[in-house]
Scaffold this motif. Sequence first.
Motif, mmCIF file in Angstrom:
data_model
loop_
_atom_site.group_PDB
_atom_site.id
_atom_site.type_symbol
_atom_site.label_atom_id
_atom_site.label_comp_id
_atom_site.label_asym_id
_atom_site.label_seq_id
_atom_site.Cartn_x
_atom_site.Cartn_y
_atom_site.Cartn_z
ATOM 1 N N SER A 80 0.789 -1.147 -0.005
ATOM 2 C CA SER A 80 -0.005 0.111 0.103
ATOM 3 C C SER A 80 1.181 1.408 0.041
ATOM 4 C CB SER A 80 -0.926 -0.031 1.103
ATOM 5 O OG SER A 80 -0.184 0.094 2.429
ATOM 6 N N VAL A 81 2.283 1.103 0.324
ATOM 7 C CA VAL A 81 3.164 2.217 0.561
ATOM 8 C C VAL A 81 4.361 1.926 -0.494
ATOM 9 C CG1 VAL A 81 4.545 3.857 1.855
ATOM 10 C CG2 VAL A 81 2.336 3.189 2.489
ATOM 11 N N LEU A 82 4.641 2.791 -1.307
ATOM 12 C CA LEU A 82 5.832 2.578 -2.161
ATOM 13 C C LEU A 82 6.791 3.481 -1.674
ATOM 14 C CD1 LEU A 82 7.276 1.102 -4.556
ATOM 15 C CD2 LEU A 82 6.275 2.898 -6.087
ATOM 16 N N GLU A 83 8.125 2.941 -1.601
ATOM 17 C CA GLU A 83 9.203 3.879 -1.196
ATOM 18 C C GLU A 83 10.118 3.893 -2.446
ATOM 19 O OE1 GLU A 83 13.322 3.927 1.702
ATOM 20 O OE2 GLU A 83 11.581 2.451 2.127
ATOM 21 N N GLY A 130 0.073 5.587 0.092
ATOM 22 C CA GLY A 130 1.315 6.390 -0.064
ATOM 23 C C GLY A 130 2.509 6.065 -0.840
ATOM 24 N N LEU A 131 3.234 7.193 -0.970
ATOM 25 C CA LEU A 131 4.399 7.172 -1.762
ATOM 26 C C LEU A 131 5.465 8.017 -0.749
ATOM 27 C CD1 LEU A 131 6.409 6.771 -4.462
ATOM 28 C CD2 LEU A 131 5.467 9.134 -4.847
ATOM 29 N N LEU A 132 6.570 7.097 -0.306
ATOM 30 C CA LEU A 132 7.796 7.868 0.397
ATOM 31 C C LEU A 132 8.615 7.853 -0.423
ATOM 32 C CD1 LEU A 132 8.789 6.606 3.891
ATOM 33 C CD2 LEU A 132 10.312 7.324 2.272
ATOM 34 N N HIS A 188 -0.298 9.720 -12.490
ATOM 35 C CA HIS A 188 -0.377 8.923 -11.212
ATOM 36 C C HIS A 188 -0.934 9.590 -9.839
ATOM 37 C CE1 HIS A 188 2.117 6.523 -13.858
ATOM 38 N NE2 HIS A 188 1.373 5.642 -13.275
ATOM 39 N N HIS A 189 -0.672 10.899 -9.776
ATOM 40 C CA HIS A 189 -1.050 11.733 -8.381
ATOM 41 C C HIS A 189 -2.432 11.416 -8.028
ATOM 42 C CE1 HIS A 189 -3.347 15.353 -9.350
ATOM 43 N NE2 HIS A 189 -2.711 15.101 -10.869
ATOM 44 N N LYS A 190 -3.228 11.096 -8.851
ATOM 45 C CA LYS A 190 -4.790 11.146 -8.280
ATOM 46 C C LYS A 190 -4.849 9.813 -7.738
ATOM 47 C CE LYS A 190 -6.545 14.151 -11.781
ATOM 48 N NZ LYS A 190 -6.728 14.265 -13.198
ATOM 49 N N HIS A 191 -4.026 8.934 -7.805
ATOM 50 C CA HIS A 191 -4.085 7.456 -7.373
ATOM 51 C C HIS A 191 -3.062 7.234 -6.094
ATOM 52 C CE1 HIS A 191 -6.387 6.442 -11.100
ATOM 53 N NE2 HIS A 191 -5.273 7.009 -11.612
ATOM 54 N N ILE A 192 -2.607 8.360 -5.803
ATOM 55 C CA ILE A 192 -1.748 8.356 -4.459
ATOM 56 C C ILE A 192 -2.380 9.231 -3.448
ATOM 57 C CG2 ILE A 192 0.579 8.589 -3.455
ATOM 58 C CD1 ILE A 192 1.483 7.838 -6.394
ATOM 59 N N ARG A 193 -2.829 8.556 -2.209
ATOM 60 C CA ARG A 193 -3.352 9.412 -1.258
ATOM 61 C C ARG A 193 -2.541 10.293 -0.580
ATOM 62 N NH1 ARG A 193 -4.764 8.523 4.085
ATOM 63 N NH2 ARG A 193 -4.103 6.454 4.148
ATOM 64 N N LYS A 194 -1.345 9.751 -0.124
ATOM 65 C CA LYS A 194 -0.327 10.808 0.491
ATOM 66 C C LYS A 194 1.059 10.402 0.208
ATOM 67 C CE LYS A 194 -2.337 10.129 5.016
ATOM 68 N NZ LYS A 194 -2.316 9.721 6.620
ATOM 69 N N ILE A 195 1.865 11.688 0.016
ATOM 70 C CA ILE A 195 3.226 11.863 -0.417
ATOM 71 C C ILE A 195 4.224 12.252 0.794
ATOM 72 C CG2 ILE A 195 5.070 12.455 -1.880
ATOM 73 C CD1 ILE A 195 2.702 12.563 -4.025
ATOM 74 N N ALA A 196 5.072 11.576 1.350
ATOM 75 C CA ALA A 196 6.056 11.717 2.110
ATOM 76 C C ALA A 196 7.538 12.129 1.459
ATOM 77 C CB ALA A 196 6.120 11.094 3.108
ATOM 78 N N ALA A 217 7.619 9.471 8.987
ATOM 79 C CA ALA A 217 7.199 9.445 7.759
ATOM 80 C C ALA A 217 6.305 8.088 7.198
ATOM 81 C CB ALA A 217 7.999 9.937 6.676
ATOM 82 N N LEU A 218 6.951 6.947 7.415
ATOM 83 C CA LEU A 218 6.338 5.676 7.003
ATOM 84 C C LEU A 218 5.103 5.747 7.920
ATOM 85 C CD1 LEU A 218 6.743 3.217 5.508
ATOM 86 C CD2 LEU A 218 7.848 2.253 6.808
#
Length: 123
Positions: free
Chosen positions: A12-15, A46-48, A73-81, A115-116
């Motif tokens: 669910s979160v890609l770093e 999220g995207l870290l 892709h930004h519309k498909h990512i809820r949060k970016i750290a 952040a994570l």
Amino acid sequence: MMIDHNWHLGHSVLEVQPLGPLTEEDFQSLEAQVDPVISEYGRLSGLLINAEHFPGWESFVALVSHCRFVRDHHKHIRKIAVVSDHRLLGVMPRLVDHFVSAEVRPFSTGEYQRALDWLGEPG
């Protein structure tokens, strides 16, 4: 490939972590990782962006590929750290927050776990 990537919290979160000047191929490779997950789940939590050392782009074409990746892709990512002590990258979340639908927050390199954790929070 100049971008290393790791999945967290059950895909669910890609770093992503730049290892050298970013190339057009890096963004094609990221799309190959991200698009199937978005297709299956509808979005990423999220995207870290782990950018302790941001090396920039290899070429103008690579910069354009980066912009295209964000646009698609930004519309498909809820949060970016954004985790970095780099001065420009610390300001970047406030700038891009006006152009992307994801919530974007800066974190210092010492706040990686914070952040994570933030990316994994519901809401």
